[in-house]
Enzyme design. Structure first.
Site, short mmCIF file in Angstrom:
data_model
loop_
_atom_site.label_atom_id
_atom_site.label_comp_id
_atom_site.label_asym_id
_atom_site.label_seq_id
_atom_site.Cartn_x
_atom_site.Cartn_y
_atom_site.Cartn_z
N GLN A 143 0.84 -1.22 0.00
CA GLN A 143 0.00 0.00 0.00
C GLN A 143 0.87 1.26 0.00
O GLN A 143 1.89 1.33 0.70
CB GLN A 143 -0.92 -0.03 1.23
CG GLN A 143 -1.79 1.20 1.40
CD GLN A 143 -1.19 2.23 2.34
OE1 GLN A 143 -0.36 1.89 3.18
NE2 GLN A 143 -1.57 3.48 2.18
N LYS A 241 -7.96 2.41 -3.01
CA LYS A 241 -8.57 2.14 -1.69
C LYS A 241 -9.21 3.40 -1.14
O LYS A 241 -8.53 4.42 -1.00
CB LYS A 241 -7.50 1.65 -0.71
CG LYS A 241 -7.97 1.49 0.73
CD LYS A 241 -6.85 0.99 1.63
CE LYS A 241 -7.33 0.67 3.02
NZ LYS A 241 -7.60 1.84 3.86
N SER A 263 -14.57 1.64 0.64
CA SER A 263 -14.10 1.79 2.02
C SER A 263 -14.28 3.22 2.48
O SER A 263 -14.09 4.16 1.70
CB SER A 263 -12.59 1.44 2.06
OG SER A 263 -11.99 1.87 3.27
N HIS A 265 -12.44 3.82 5.22
CA HIS A 265 -11.26 3.77 6.09
C HIS A 265 -11.67 3.34 7.51
O HIS A 265 -11.09 3.76 8.51
CB HIS A 265 -10.61 5.17 6.12
CG HIS A 265 -9.11 5.20 6.17
ND1 HIS A 265 -8.34 5.56 5.09
CD2 HIS A 265 -8.24 4.95 7.17
CE1 HIS A 265 -7.06 5.54 5.45
NE2 HIS A 265 -6.97 5.16 6.70
N ARG A 268 -12.57 6.21 9.92
CA ARG A 268 -11.47 6.95 10.55
C ARG A 268 -11.09 8.21 9.79
O ARG A 268 -10.22 8.95 10.24
CB ARG A 268 -10.23 6.04 10.64
CG ARG A 268 -10.48 4.80 11.46
CD ARG A 268 -9.37 3.75 11.28
NE ARG A 268 -8.13 4.10 11.93
CZ ARG A 268 -7.85 3.86 13.21
NH1 ARG A 268 -8.75 3.29 13.98
NH2 ARG A 268 -6.68 4.19 13.71
N ASP A 296 -14.09 -2.94 2.57
CA ASP A 296 -13.76 -2.99 4.00
C ASP A 296 -14.61 -1.97 4.72
O ASP A 296 -15.42 -1.27 4.12
CB ASP A 296 -12.25 -2.81 4.27
CG ASP A 296 -11.73 -1.38 4.19
OD1 ASP A 296 -12.51 -0.41 4.29
OD2 ASP A 296 -10.50 -1.24 4.03
N GLY A 298 -16.10 -2.30 8.72
CA GLY A 298 -17.18 -2.87 9.51
C GLY A 298 -17.26 -4.39 9.49
O GLY A 298 -18.13 -4.96 10.15
N ARG A 300 -16.88 -7.75 10.80
CA ARG A 300 -16.56 -8.27 12.13
C ARG A 300 -16.87 -9.76 12.28
O ARG A 300 -16.73 -10.30 13.37
CB ARG A 300 -17.37 -7.50 13.21
CG ARG A 300 -17.02 -6.02 13.31
CD ARG A 300 -15.64 -5.78 13.91
NE ARG A 300 -15.35 -4.36 14.02
CZ ARG A 300 -14.85 -3.60 13.03
NH1 ARG A 300 -14.56 -4.14 11.86
NH2 ARG A 300 -14.62 -2.32 13.20
C1 LIG Z 1 -4.92 1.21 13.54
C2 LIG Z 1 -5.29 1.43 12.12
C3 LIG Z 1 -4.34 2.00 11.27
C4 LIG Z 1 -4.66 2.20 9.92
N1 LIG Z 1 -3.71 2.71 9.06
C5 LIG Z 1 -3.98 2.82 7.74
C6 LIG Z 1 -2.98 3.26 6.81
O1 LIG Z 1 -1.85 3.58 7.19
N2 LIG Z 1 -3.33 3.33 5.50
C7 LIG Z 1 -4.56 2.97 5.05
O2 LIG Z 1 -4.83 3.02 3.85
N3 LIG Z 1 -5.52 2.53 5.91
C8 LIG Z 1 -5.26 2.45 7.22
N4 LIG Z 1 -6.23 2.00 8.08
C9 LIG Z 1 -7.57 1.65 7.57
C10 LIG Z 1 -7.63 0.18 7.20
O3 LIG Z 1 -6.75 -0.10 6.13
C11 LIG Z 1 -9.05 -0.24 6.77
O4 LIG Z 1 -9.53 0.59 5.74
C12 LIG Z 1 -10.04 -0.21 7.94
O5 LIG Z 1 -9.45 -0.64 9.14
C13 LIG Z 1 -11.23 -1.11 7.59
O6 LIG Z 1 -12.25 -1.04 8.54
P1 LIG Z 1 -12.41 -2.09 9.76
O7 LIG Z 1 -11.35 -1.71 10.75
O8 LIG Z 1 -13.78 -1.81 10.24
O9 LIG Z 1 -12.20 -3.48 9.20
C14 LIG Z 1 -5.94 1.83 9.44
C15 LIG Z 1 -6.87 1.24 10.30
C16 LIG Z 1 -6.55 1.04 11.63
C17 LIG Z 1 -7.57 0.40 12.53
#
Ligand SMILES: Cc1cc2nc3c(=O)[nH]c(=O)nc-3n(C[C@H](O)[C@H](O)[C@H](O)COP(=O)(O)O)c2cc1C
Length: 370
Positions: A143, A241, A263, A265, A268, A296, A298, A300
């Site tokens: 990534q 993504k 997604s 994210h 977040r 992605d 949610g 679980r």
């Molecule tokens: C602790 C953490 C760090 C993450 N860091 C990145 C990142 O550096 N780059 C990125 O594209 N997504 C990042 N993500 C998002 C994840 O790649 C992903 O999109 C997301 O966790 C999916 O949702 P879920 O946690 O409900 O499965 C991060 C997610 C978490 C929980």
């Protein structure tokens, strides 16, 4: 009459190991410092999108087929030309060293053992090369963030090719870090080493040069055209993504993406966006078979994987679920996550009357009031 051993009749034949995903989450959360736990659990803003990601799954009900004559359901598939023993990839979650010292090296080894594939983060605690060396069978997608000096981006594409990756995942929904209330409240300020596996202190590229933009916002956000040109430097297929609309999905495909990852994210980044699951049908229609689709945000449970595939995803990506497995028990914890997801999927598919994950479609679902 031969007697059947009692164990084979048990609802659970897993010995002393974790019996459910919720136990893994509980053990992981109990073992983390409170600010790290908030960083992992939390979302952006008032966490409206974080909640929507879960609520969306509750609005679908199954339409089972019964008396089908089918045998053990097949959960194998392929994504971006990579064979998968189960339709699950682990997300590129950065700062993985906060959850376990072996971070994505342990995740990749677990994936290799269980037939899953890693999306290895640019902002991880270990270099792309180290994760590839830990488990070449699973470390297949690397990534990158489309930001910073294009020369560094090109250099990273070269490193990714040299390390033997098969595809690239470009995160398009993170031109700046989301407004994370929990992290701000906690004054969360982890050691930069947890995100500098690819850019170690004293190396040729300073971490600030790559990720500074996340906090300063001094440079313009890249365009699809610029991304398309910069990705033309690699022979590897790539996935966008963070796609949430039909328009963005079409733009990604027009720019050369072979796949889109629907997604938000994991809630977040931009709070207030819809659940990723709710956007899947419009994106599947817009893409119209021109690219593969992953989802992605949610996921679980094994049941969630089945729902996402029925709505048009070719594979799913798990973020927090994999990170909880890692935090709970390192490589073994991530392995157990996959085992439980697979076992639950096979149960659901059998009850739903589906012989293979590739046969799932919207005819197995109907909308309901939660
Ligand atoms: C602790 C953490 C760090 C993450 N860091 C990145 C990142 O550096 N780059 C990125 O594209 N997504 C990042 N993500 C998002 C994840 O790649 C992903 O999109 C997301 O966790 C999916 O949702 P879920 O946690 O409900 O499965 C991060 C997610 C978490 C929980």
């Amino acid at each position: 009459m031969t007697s059947t051993p009692q164990r084979a009749l048990s609802f659970f034949a897993g010995g002393a190991d974790f019996a459910t995903l919720s136990e893994i989450v509980e053990v992981a959360r109990a073992g983390l410092a409170s600010d790290v736990r908030d960083f992992l659990d939390g979302g952006a803003g008032r966490e409206v999108t974080l909640g929507r990601n879960r609520d969306a799954f509750e609005r679908w009900a199954y339409r089972p087929r019964v008396m089908t004559g089918l045998g053990v359901p097949d959960v194998a598939t392929s994504f971006l030309g990579i064979g998968l023993g189960l339709p699950v990839l682990t997300a590129p979650f950065g700062a993985d060293g906060l959850f376990h010292p072996e971070g994505h090296c342990a995740v990749a080894r677990a994936n290799a053992a269980e037939g899953a594939v890693s999306i290895v983060p640019e902002g991880g605690s270990h270099a792309m090369e180290a994760v590839a060396a830990a488990a070449p069978v699973a470390a297949r997608i690397a990534q990158l963030h489309p930001m910073g000096d294009p020369a560094n981006f090109a250099a990273m594409l070269g490193r990714i090719e040299d390390a033997g990756y098969d595809a690239v995942c470009v995160t398009v929904d993170c031109p700046t870090a989301g407004w994370r209330e929990g992290n701000r409240r906690n004054r969360f300020d982890p050691d930069p080493a947890v995100i500098s596996g690819n850019y170690p202190a004293g190396g040729p590229v300073a971490l600030e040069e790559v990720f500074g933009q996340l906090f300063t916002r001094t440079e313009p956000v890249w365009t699809w055209a610029q991304l398309g040109e910069r990705m033309a430097a690699t022979r590897l297929p790539w996935m966008a993504k963070g796609v949430l609309t039909a328009e963005a999905a079409s733009a990604a495909v027009d720019a050369g993406a072979s796949a889109v990852l629907v997604s938000n994210h994991g809630g977040r980044q931009l709070d207030g966006t819809p659940a990723a699951l709710d956007q899947l049908p419009e994106i599947a229609a817009a893409v119209g078979g021109r690219a593969q689709i992953a989802l992605d945000s949610g996921i679980r449970s094994g049941s969630d994987v089945v729902t996402a595939l029925a709505l048009g995803a070719d594979a799913v990506v798990i973020g927090r679920l994999a990170a909880y497995g890692l935090a709970a028990a390192g490589e073994a914890g991530v392995r157990r996550v996959h085992q439980l997801v697979r076992e639950e999927m096979q149960t659901i598919l059998t009850l739903l009357g589906v012989g293979s994950v590739r046969d799932l479609g919207p005819e197995f679902l109907q909308k309901v009031q939660p």
